[in-house]
Write an enzyme that holds these catalytic residues in place. Structure first.
Site, PDB file in Angstrom:
ATOM      1  N   PRO A  92       0.819  -1.214   0.000  1.00  0.00           N
ATOM      2  CG  PRO A  92      -0.294  -1.260   2.051  1.00  0.00           C
ATOM      3  CD  PRO A  92       0.562  -2.088   1.146  1.00  0.00           C
ATOM      4  CD  GLU A 118       0.953  -4.982  10.505  1.00  0.00           C
ATOM      5  OE1 GLU A 118       1.119  -3.775  10.269  1.00  0.00           O
ATOM      6  OE2 GLU A 118      -0.169  -5.497  10.642  1.00  0.00           O
ATOM      7  NE  ARG A 155      -8.002  -5.543 -20.698  1.00  0.00           N
ATOM      8  CZ  ARG A 155      -8.966  -5.913 -21.515  1.00  0.00           C
ATOM      9  NH1 ARG A 155      -9.479  -7.115 -21.401  1.00  0.00           N
ATOM     10  NH2 ARG A 155      -9.427  -5.093 -22.447  1.00  0.00           N
ATOM     11  CG  ASP A 170      -8.843  -1.975 -22.321  1.00  0.00           C
ATOM     12  OD1 ASP A 170      -9.948  -2.442 -22.607  1.00  0.00           O
ATOM     13  OD2 ASP A 170      -7.872  -2.654 -21.936  1.00  0.00           O
TER      14      ASP A 170
HETATM   15  N1  ADE Z   1      -1.026  -5.081   0.031  1.00  0.00           N
HETATM   16  C1  ADE Z   1      -1.929  -4.674   0.944  1.00  0.00           C
HETATM   17  N2  ADE Z   1      -2.638  -3.640   0.513  1.00  0.00           N
HETATM   18  C2  ADE Z   1      -2.187  -3.360  -0.749  1.00  0.00           C
HETATM   19  C3  ADE Z   1      -2.521  -2.400  -1.729  1.00  0.00           C
HETATM   20  N3  ADE Z   1      -3.460  -1.471  -1.523  1.00  0.00           N
HETATM   21  N4  ADE Z   1      -1.841  -2.412  -2.888  1.00  0.00           N
HETATM   22  C4  ADE Z   1      -0.870  -3.328  -3.097  1.00  0.00           C
HETATM   23  N5  ADE Z   1      -0.511  -4.256  -2.204  1.00  0.00           N
HETATM   24  C5  ADE Z   1      -1.160  -4.285  -1.041  1.00  0.00           C
END
Ligand code: ADE
Length: 225
Positions: A92, A118, A155, A170
């Site tokens: 994330p 984590e 794709r 697309d």
């Molecule tokens: N792992 C956990 N959340 C994620 C996200 N939003 N994007 C990529 N990998 C992740």
């Protein structure tokens, strides 16, 4: 082209690997390989994670485990894998994934590292070329994020989607100038009093084109706004 995916849950990719465009890419020589970190861990009892230094909640995927898996898969110094391909960590904290990045990643061999718990020990930054997020929210692990990324990447591989026009048109692609695609309708022409726009039934191709052009980028308004 090789697509190497490192994960604690290789079975999570079974459905993905069977999708038509992925199977077609495989026929074209795209080699999807799934690697289970746990199979290569140098630690006892299949251990792959540990508590974070400094304390705090959750467990962290160990860097020695990630390195052992890369070394086994590529038979080279794990830090050198990125010399020959893009190495992507799903996290994330990464750069947000988009159509342009999908196109870039489809251009050569690709290695994808899924985190869990984590996440992966921060020293994974020594091994990767890219850190990628699929959106500003936290998933329990990288497996779903990896499939989102790989679906979009596959794709973009020539021949993976049978009709190239469907990829060229697309949403978000250069073909549409980054816009969203126009809305689509199919039979029945009327259902519950909900009618298909008359212009689409008119047979007037120029009018249909005009109607579609006017509706590119018809983004939905979000939330309560
Ligand atoms: N792992 C956990 N959340 C994620 C996200 N939003 N994007 C990529 N990998 C992740």
């Amino acid at each position: 082209m090789r697509l190497d995916v490192f994960t604690l849950f290789p079975d999570a990719f079974a459905w993905f690997a069977q999708q038509v465009h992925v199977a077609r890419a495989a026929e074209l020589g795209v080699d999807l390989r799934l690697w289970d970190y746990r199979s290569f861990t140098p630690l006892r009892h299949g251990q792959v994670d540990d508590a974070p230094y400094g304390g705090g909640a959750g467990m962290v995927l160990r860097i020695d485990v990630v390195c052992a898996a890369l070394e086994a898969a590529f038979r080279c110094d794990p830090a050198r894998v990125a010399d020959t391909r893009r190495v992507v960590e799903l996290t994330p904290r990464g750069r947000q994934f988009d159509d342009a990045l999908a196109r870039e990643l489809a251009a050569g061999d690709l290695c994808v590292l899924c985190g869990r718990y984590e996440g992966i020990d921060e020293r994974v930054s020594q091994l990767v070329t890219d850190r990628v997020s699929i959106g500003p929210y936290v998933l329990a692990g990288g497996e779903i994020a990896a499939q989102v990324l790989l679906d979009a990447v596959v794709r973009k591989i020539d021949g993976a989607v049978s009709n190239p026009d469907s990829v060229a048109g697309d949403s978000f692609s250069p073909g549409l100038g980054g816009s969203l695609e126009y809305p689509q309708y199919t039979r029945p022409a009327e259902f519950r009093g909900w009618a298909v726009p008359a212009v689409l039934l008119s047979g007037d191709h120029a009018a249909v084109e005009r109607w579609r052009r006017e509706r590119l980028d018809g983004r939905e308004r979000s939330g309560q706004g």
